[in-house]
Design a protein around this motif. Sequence first.
Motif, PDB file in Angstrom:
ATOM      1  N   LYS A   2       2.246  -0.110 -16.192  1.00 59.22           N
ATOM      2  CA  LYS A   2       3.009  -0.660 -15.075  1.00 59.22           C
ATOM      3  C   LYS A   2       2.675   0.093 -13.786  1.00 59.22           C
ATOM      4  CE  LYS A   2       7.718  -1.986 -13.752  1.00 59.22           C
ATOM      5  NZ  LYS A   2       9.152  -1.962 -14.141  1.00 59.22           N
ATOM      6  N   PHE A   3       2.342  -0.671 -12.747  1.00 59.50           N
ATOM      7  CA  PHE A   3       1.961  -0.090 -11.459  1.00 59.50           C
ATOM      8  C   PHE A   3       2.778  -0.729 -10.339  1.00 59.50           C
ATOM      9  CE2 PHE A   3      -1.585   0.490 -14.271  1.00 59.50           C
ATOM     10  CZ  PHE A   3      -2.040   1.770 -13.986  1.00 59.50           C
ATOM     11  N   LEU A   4       3.029   0.052  -9.309  1.00 57.02           N
ATOM     12  CA  LEU A   4       3.717  -0.435  -8.115  1.00 57.02           C
ATOM     13  C   LEU A   4       2.701  -0.561  -6.983  1.00 57.02           C
ATOM     14  CD1 LEU A   4       6.412  -1.171  -6.710  1.00 57.02           C
ATOM     15  CD2 LEU A   4       6.572   1.238  -6.018  1.00 57.02           C
ATOM     16  N   PHE A   5       2.608  -1.741  -6.398  1.00 57.56           N
ATOM     17  CA  PHE A   5       1.694  -1.991  -5.273  1.00 57.56           C
ATOM     18  C   PHE A   5       2.545  -2.130  -4.017  1.00 57.56           C
ATOM     19  CE2 PHE A   5      -2.588  -4.210  -4.302  1.00 57.56           C
ATOM     20  CZ  PHE A   5      -2.554  -3.802  -2.981  1.00 57.56           C
ATOM     21  N   MET A   6       2.484  -1.130  -3.144  1.00 59.29           N
ATOM     22  CA  MET A   6       3.214  -1.157  -1.878  1.00 59.29           C
ATOM     23  C   MET A   6       2.260  -1.603  -0.767  1.00 59.29           C
ATOM     24  SD  MET A   6       5.624   2.270  -2.099  1.00 59.29           S
ATOM     25  CE  MET A   6       4.237   3.391  -2.118  1.00 59.29           C
ATOM     26  N   GLU A   7       2.496  -2.777  -0.218  1.00 67.14           N
ATOM     27  CA  GLU A   7       1.647  -3.302   0.862  1.00 67.14           C
ATOM     28  C   GLU A   7       2.489  -3.435   2.132  1.00 67.14           C
ATOM     29  OE1 GLU A   7      -0.568  -3.954   3.376  1.00 67.14           O
ATOM     30  OE2 GLU A   7      -1.799  -4.101   1.548  1.00 67.14           O
ATOM     31  N   PRO A   8       2.254  -2.561   3.129  1.00 66.11           N
ATOM     32  CA  PRO A   8       3.041  -2.606   4.361  1.00 66.11           C
ATOM     33  C   PRO A   8       2.736  -3.806   5.259  1.00 66.11           C
ATOM     34  CG  PRO A   8       2.025  -0.452   4.021  1.00 66.11           C
ATOM     35  CD  PRO A   8       1.370  -1.408   3.083  1.00 66.11           C
ATOM     36  N   PHE A   9       1.602  -4.475   5.042  1.00 61.41           N
ATOM     37  CA  PHE A   9       1.174  -5.556   5.936  1.00 61.41           C
ATOM     38  C   PHE A   9       0.788  -6.748   5.057  1.00 61.41           C
ATOM     39  CE2 PHE A   9      -1.503  -7.657   9.158  1.00 61.41           C
ATOM     40  CZ  PHE A   9      -0.708  -7.509  10.281  1.00 61.41           C
ATOM     41  N   PHE A  10       1.806  -7.455   4.560  1.00 68.66           N
ATOM     42  CA  PHE A  10       1.611  -8.487   3.550  1.00 68.66           C
ATOM     43  C   PHE A  10       1.295  -9.828   4.216  1.00 68.66           C
ATOM     44  CE2 PHE A  10       3.291 -11.204  -0.041  1.00 68.66           C
ATOM     45  CZ  PHE A  10       2.348 -10.795  -0.967  1.00 68.66           C
ATOM     46  N   GLY A  11       0.040  -9.976   4.592  1.00 70.21           N
ATOM     47  CA  GLY A  11      -0.422 -11.208   5.227  1.00 70.21           C
ATOM     48  C   GLY A  11      -1.935 -11.235   5.245  1.00 70.21           C
ATOM     49  N   TRP A  39       1.624  -4.318  13.437  1.00 70.64           N
ATOM     50  CA  TRP A  39       0.861  -3.515  12.490  1.00 70.64           C
ATOM     51  C   TRP A  39       0.929  -2.017  12.766  1.00 70.64           C
ATOM     52  CZ3 TRP A  39      -3.368  -0.487  13.781  1.00 70.64           C
ATOM     53  CH2 TRP A  39      -3.940  -0.702  15.040  1.00 70.64           C
ATOM     54  N   LYS A  40       1.009  -1.620  14.016  1.00 69.22           N
ATOM     55  CA  LYS A  40       1.103  -0.187  14.308  1.00 69.22           C
ATOM     56  C   LYS A  40       2.427   0.391  13.815  1.00 69.22           C
ATOM     57  CE  LYS A  40      -2.038   0.072  18.265  1.00 69.22           C
ATOM     58  NZ  LYS A  40      -2.191   0.506  19.678  1.00 69.22           N
ATOM     59  N   TRP A  41       3.487  -0.387  13.967  1.00 69.37           N
ATOM     60  CA  TRP A  41       4.774   0.063  13.448  1.00 69.37           C
ATOM     61  C   TRP A  41       4.759   0.135  11.930  1.00 69.37           C
ATOM     62  CZ3 TRP A  41       8.269   2.556  16.012  1.00 69.37           C
ATOM     63  CH2 TRP A  41       8.389   2.377  17.394  1.00 69.37           C
ATOM     64  N   ARG A  42       4.029  -0.756  11.307  1.00 70.59           N
ATOM     65  CA  ARG A  42       3.923  -0.696   9.848  1.00 70.59           C
ATOM     66  C   ARG A  42       3.244   0.612   9.420  1.00 70.59           C
ATOM     67  NH1 ARG A  42       7.422  -3.484  10.097  1.00 70.59           N
ATOM     68  NH2 ARG A  42       7.506  -5.750   9.910  1.00 70.59           N
TER      69      ARG A  42
END
Length: 363
Positions: A2-11, A39-42
């Motif tokens: 099990k892995f967690l994928f954290m994507e701050p810019f989901f697009g 995106w910079k804030w992300r």
Amino acid sequence: MKFLFMEPFFGGSHKSFALGWQAHSRHDIELLTLPDTFWKWRMRGAALQFIGKKKNYETYDGIITSDMMNLADFMALARKPLPPCLVYFHENQLTYPLFPGKQRDESLGIMNITTALAARRIIFNSRFHRRDFLEGASDFLNRIPGGNITWCEGALAEKSGVLYPGCPFPGGEALPGTPWLNPPLIIWNHRWEFDKNPGPFFKALKILKLKKIPFQLALLGEGGTTVPAAFASARRFFQKEIVTWGYAASRKEYETWLDRGAIVVSTANQENFGISVVEAVRRGCVPLLPDRLAYPEIIPREFHGDLIYQGYKYLPGMLENIILNYSRFIPVRDVLIKKMEQYAWNRIIAAYDTELDLLASHY
């Protein structure tokens, strides 16, 4: 596992990549995402937004994130050991081309470096991008006054590797017969932004039109916040040649235009892999691409002479050659259609899952 994928810019390509990996992996990949805006804030704030989302990160065998994450901040804020982390670099802020008149935000570049150093493993989407990042990081680190921190260069190189991104088409599928258009259809399927550099493309087409070489034009791709003025000028000058204008309403419509296309051209200043080109070539378009960025990796070397141009001055002549002698390029097209199959998710996923196996082995 099990892995967690954290994507701050989901697009865009980030979203497509995360969903593709999740859908094809033999492992369980859970997505944790933020919207693809500001995106910079992300980059600056995603660690703060993600840190409270999960009570126990130790239930995962590893964590995946992208270059839009400040991983060093996230790990510090966690205040406890985390599973090993892998960062996938779609792009980087050390070498990304700047909009004319803009200055580089150095804080974002150092954020990429510290994120890479904090990760157990970093993966780039092409050999070009890995080399570009490592050279950019070396230059940046050597400009920091008052200290010798070149140890970082070796650490970054040692933990980095390359995996081409999976593309959203199945390997092994039988492609539909191509409804050829006459005159031939030239495809532009890149973002309508400054870094894709549309000016030389339209200049080359103008030369062909003035020479009365017939062609049709499909201007696909997604518009950015500031669409280059070259598009408005092109819409007026090529009004008789343009058969479609703007982002396709559906994936099916997009692929229909690619199926009709004869040639796909790029004049980009930024392209770390080139999914749009791979998609077009896979659907039967002959590519004409610059001799830089990731393109020479995508096109087999034996075809570089006809399909990779050395400078913009050669673009009109090479494009004319393909149009007027298209039958000679059909065997090349057929070879390339098959070559592009290697980038399909179901062909490349085993390499990604092997990276996850190795990542988890360090836990």
